[in-house]
Write a protein that holds these residues in place. Structure first.
Motif, PDB file in Angstrom:
ATOM      1  N   GLU B 102      -9.821   7.952  -6.220  1.00 31.83           N
ATOM      2  CA  GLU B 102      -9.575   8.037  -4.166  1.00 31.83           C
ATOM      3  C   GLU B 102      -9.085   6.628  -3.495  1.00 31.83           C
ATOM      4  O   GLU B 102      -8.257   7.017  -2.448  1.00 31.83           O
ATOM      5  CB  GLU B 102     -10.818   8.386  -3.907  1.00 31.83           C
ATOM      6  N   LEU B 103      -9.976   5.838  -3.614  1.00 33.02           N
ATOM      7  CA  LEU B 103      -9.402   4.800  -2.755  1.00 33.02           C
ATOM      8  C   LEU B 103      -7.951   4.373  -3.188  1.00 33.02           C
ATOM      9  O   LEU B 103      -7.619   3.747  -1.972  1.00 33.02           O
ATOM     10  CB  LEU B 103     -10.551   3.433  -2.872  1.00 33.02           C
ATOM     11  N   PHE B 106      -5.445   5.869  -1.466  1.00 29.92           N
ATOM     12  CA  PHE B 106      -5.422   6.115   0.180  1.00 29.92           C
ATOM     13  C   PHE B 106      -4.497   4.884   0.107  1.00 29.92           C
ATOM     14  O   PHE B 106      -4.223   4.917   1.280  1.00 29.92           O
ATOM     15  CB  PHE B 106      -6.446   6.120   0.494  1.00 29.92           C
ATOM     16  N   LEU B 126      -7.630  -2.830  -6.430  1.00 32.10           N
ATOM     17  CA  LEU B 126      -8.834  -3.194  -5.518  1.00 32.10           C
ATOM     18  C   LEU B 126      -8.882  -4.383  -6.303  1.00 32.10           C
ATOM     19  O   LEU B 126      -8.934  -5.232  -6.812  1.00 32.10           O
ATOM     20  CB  LEU B 126      -9.683  -2.170  -6.042  1.00 32.10           C
ATOM     21  N   SER B 304     -18.096  -5.065   2.780  1.00 23.09           N
ATOM     22  CA  SER B 304     -18.019  -4.409   1.619  1.00 23.09           C
ATOM     23  C   SER B 304     -17.070  -4.916   0.883  1.00 23.09           C
ATOM     24  O   SER B 304     -17.533  -4.262  -0.321  1.00 23.09           O
ATOM     25  CB  SER B 304     -16.547  -3.264   2.555  1.00 23.09           C
ATOM     26  N   GLN B 335     -17.151   1.257  -2.341  1.00 24.05           N
ATOM     27  CA  GLN B 335     -16.464   2.105  -2.488  1.00 24.05           C
ATOM     28  C   GLN B 335     -16.220   3.828  -1.875  1.00 24.05           C
ATOM     29  O   GLN B 335     -15.543   4.081  -1.112  1.00 24.05           O
ATOM     30  CB  GLN B 335     -15.637   2.234  -3.949  1.00 24.05           C
ATOM     31  N   VAL B 338     -17.136   3.662   1.941  1.00 27.57           N
ATOM     32  CA  VAL B 338     -15.367   2.935   2.504  1.00 27.57           C
ATOM     33  C   VAL B 338     -14.920   4.599   2.672  1.00 27.57           C
ATOM     34  O   VAL B 338     -13.666   5.099   3.399  1.00 27.57           O
ATOM     35  CB  VAL B 338     -14.806   1.702   2.203  1.00 27.57           C
ATOM     36  N   ASN B 339     -14.404   4.590   1.651  1.00 29.39           N
ATOM     37  CA  ASN B 339     -13.702   5.748   1.254  1.00 29.39           C
ATOM     38  C   ASN B 339     -13.798   7.267   2.075  1.00 29.39           C
ATOM     39  O   ASN B 339     -13.836   8.570   2.797  1.00 29.39           O
ATOM     40  CB  ASN B 339     -13.854   6.751  -0.477  1.00 29.39           C
ATOM     41  N   TRP B 351      -7.076   6.843  10.309  1.00 26.92           N
ATOM     42  CA  TRP B 351      -7.287   5.535   9.932  1.00 26.92           C
ATOM     43  C   TRP B 351      -6.835   4.846  10.905  1.00 26.92           C
ATOM     44  O   TRP B 351      -7.020   3.640  11.188  1.00 26.92           O
ATOM     45  CB  TRP B 351      -7.432   5.056   8.035  1.00 26.92           C
TER      46      TRP B 351
END
Lengths: 480, 480
Positions: B102-103, B106, B126, B304, B335, B338-339, B351
């Motif tokens: 998902e992240l 994004f 990441l 984070s 994660q 944040v997500n 965002w």
């Protein structure tokens, strides 16, 4: 636009030798032959992912800002009944490389309560989990050509960390009857190093061991043997790297009924520490030669990516120096979620009580699997033995293959693969012991399979997994 | 019991050469002379810690389990009006090394929307923040003796990452008038490498640059210059490592009033992308020679410990391979927090809208500081110049020291230290430009100080910090 192939290949000229030579060791199984028809709804006794029911958090609620500075700073630190609001101003901010003082302080209290080192000048640092701890420890100690002893069946990804720094691994044999490293053989190996099979290598610099609920065997080293191994480390001057992610998961002995000692009324945190939790090597340590690795992955949640290393302050300082120029601090958000849960459990003893409850659930699961396996036709025919674990989440099964030929060297590799195929057809995923070694002779000898009782959704799933596994063994024996 | 000193020292024999030789470069200032009386309530214009008002989360509420499996698995995934409950079963579990899909998805959408690479075969992974990204990138590319170009004043901890792998740093000059690397001088350096001051080194393998809101200068490289620098990287075959933690913080130009373009009604995400956000080097890249580093530290929260690297798939795969044997995946808990916030903002454009609001706040802060400084007696006397930033959180001030002697080589090191003492006495913490270089000649020339507008609690604090700073400069000039 795609990059022209020539330029694309040219990118490799920018890559360091270090990256080009990097090796990755894994315990992934061989690809399946196309002739195998996999079961439609397999149950996994394979991976070590704890079921989310073991996570101590039921719900997280997040209040998102509509614009910057739309809440008072103070509003970011709120406590509510039956829930805990984190101090976001702190956990979301930069923090010390070694971890926030609150969690460091908890970890130190935990060590003092359960596994107090035998000397004063120890320290600890948080890490991004045990994978990160191991990488930092081998970065700290290994020069090319240095030898690290490992259990002959072990968590093989750790071998990557060793060999990528130029280290050499030498296996030491596990004793499946007694549990843990075979101390007699170990002592002989050390005594006769200069005349033994590894005489062309330097003397070992360290022993990497998982003494409690070992992966993959599920074995636990006895206290007596730990003391002997520590004494050997002192005599032969090597470090002990004690990897202990499963140690807090204790399992009470199987008997045919519902008894579970962790459910009894007079069971207590004191009993858990005094009677059940094995000693850490660091408790015997008076010289700073033990590095103990703990992890929040199995008893909190793997996604926390949090663990810690306990050891001599001189080593810990160097590990933090390494973190300063590489990973930096572990996630502050993880730290505050973990710390907040621990605070809600009222600190060390409350946390240990949570671990007792985890132990109770794992014991129930282990007993259920053993009961099912023991009641099978295959077990009654002596086709396999169960190696009952005292700790952790792994239970190994030794297959008594029918066609052993005493004249020839044992090589079970094809037979266990065939058995794995049968298991997949019956709908159960298991992992083969032979994949947990990089030494061919031990791969040949490995007639055990590893099962895990961490992931299943229900008692019924464990029962069914046990039935499928025993019938796969039975079918295998019928087929040969 | 304390460890005997002899044994204790013996522990060093276990330490690798790598650890013994590790160097750490920092921009910490010199210790204060005892003659300095520090102000009782200093205001910091020093560190780059964003105020918690910039964090997009106001509150986190945690519901802790009383015992394992006391909630349905499904209860762990709940959505409530005005709040978002995370999927704990996933975020708390093991996840892919490169990050949860998902992240990752994004981040890819963000790159496609804002900074689309000039070729197709790119990927991203990441990391645990930019510190970790840098360590992984230099691990990927540096062989001993490899040369990395860096801005002559830069985020010096990155030098540790380079030299600890045996790399060599060569500074390239910033142009404080034009902004960013001085392209003319840069081209000459590359053209005449074999006859220049670094002829005994290999040709450079990479350029490490912070092109937008540079740390410490606050400078931003123009589009034209970026294109030229990319062309030079292609001609002279080096990589560009683009570190961009501040890029989304855009600042509208100062004028004496309350105008802030980010507050205007017709300002939009499209305008933000098209008119304000600078191009990434990766947009010019057709050959896979740019590695772009983003971070959630400044625009979400430092705790984070999340960032990502965008680059050619061949490089990204190797970086993930490295993570597999070292750090493993970044925190799953981070994660998911944040997500979840990004989901609540409705994805990429929401965002970016948050980033516009952040830019609005930073612009207001920057304008406030400039206004205060410009209204000071010291400024009116020409004792300092303000280098107005177009992006980021840093604003540099050039001190026009009175006693310049054209005959001698400039050396402002003592003068800026004296000025720093005056500032501390007046109650304001600043960081000296001279500490952001390891090259002595550039340390001597550095007559700028770095201020940061990220941490202050209120407008009043910024005003007061500006007053204190300008009066410190005035007092310094009166004292010499």
């Amino acid at each position: 636009m795609t990059v022209p192939t020539s330029t694309n290949d040219g990118l490799l000229s920018f890559v360091s030798t270090r990256s080009l030579e990097r090796k990755q060791v894994s315990f992934a199984g061989l690809p399946l032959p196309t002739s195998i028809t996999k079961h439609k709804s397999p149950i996994s006794l394979g991976g070590g992912r704890p079921h989310s029911g073991f996570f101590p958090v039921n719900k997280i609620t997040l209040e998102v800002s509509s614009s910057p500075f739309n809440a008072d700073t103070t509003e970011k630190v709120i406590s509510k009944k039956d829930s805990k609001t984190l101090d976001i101003t702190k956990g979301f901010q930069y923090g010390p490389t070694e971890g926030h003082p609150e969690l460091i302080s908890f970890a130190k209290s935990l060590i003092n309560r359960v596994n107090e080192p035998g000397y004063e000048d120890w320290d600890l640092t948080l890490t991004n989990g045990t994978g990160d701890s191991l990488h930092k420890i081998f970065n700290l100690i290994i020069n090319p050509g240095d030898v690290i002893l490992i259990e002959n069946y072990t968590y093989v990804p750790v071998i990557s960390n060793i060999i990528n720094y130029g280290g050499i691994v030498v296996p030491v044999e596990l004793n499946f009857e007694k549990g843990g490293i075979d101390v007699g053989k170990f002592e002989k190996l050390l005594e006769n190093w200069e005349s033994g099979p590894y005489k062309h290598f330097k003397r070992p610099k360290g022993l990497y061991t998982i003494p409690t609920g070992q992966n993959p065997s599920g074995l636990t080293q006895s206290h007596e043997d730990r003391k002997k191994i520590y004494d050997l480390s002192s005599e032969y001057e090597f470090l002990i790297i004690e990897d202990d992610p499963y140690g807090y998961i204790q399992l009470s002995e199987y008997f045919d009924g519902d008894f579970n000692k962790f459910s009894t009324n007079d069971y207590s945190v004191d009993k858990y520490i005094e009677e059940d939790l094995p000693n850490s090597y660091i408790q015997y340590d008076t010289e700073g030669r033990v590095l103990r690795l703990e992890s929040f992955s199995k008893i909190f949640a793997p996604g926390s990516r949090l663990g810690f290393i306990v050891g001599h302050a001189k080593f810990i300082k160097r590990i933090i120096d390494h973190a300063n120029v590489s990973t930096r601090a572990p996630s502050g958000i993880s730290q505050l979620i973990v710390n907040s849960v621990i605070e809600q459990f009222d600190g060390v003893d409350g946390w240990l009580n949570w671990n007792i409850q985890i132990s109770e659930e794992y014991t129930a699961r282990k007993n259920l699997l053993i009961k099912t396996l023991k009641s099978s036709e295959s077990f009654k025919k002596g086709q396999f033995d169960i190696i009952e674990p005292k700790s952790g989440m792994f239970l190994s099964i030794n297959i008594n293959f029918p066609n052993d030929d005493d004249d020839e060297e044992e090589d079970y590799r094809d037979q266990v693969e065939q058995l794995r195929y049968k298991a997949l057809e019956q709908g159960v995923i298991v992992v083969l012991g032979k994949n947990f070694t990089t030494d061919e002779s031990f791969a040949k000898k490995a007639r055990f399979i590893r099962t895990t009782i961490a992931t299943q959704d229900s008692d019924e799933e464990i029962l069914e997994a046990g039935r499928r596994l025993s019938s796969a063994i039975k079918l295998y024996f019928e087929s040969v």
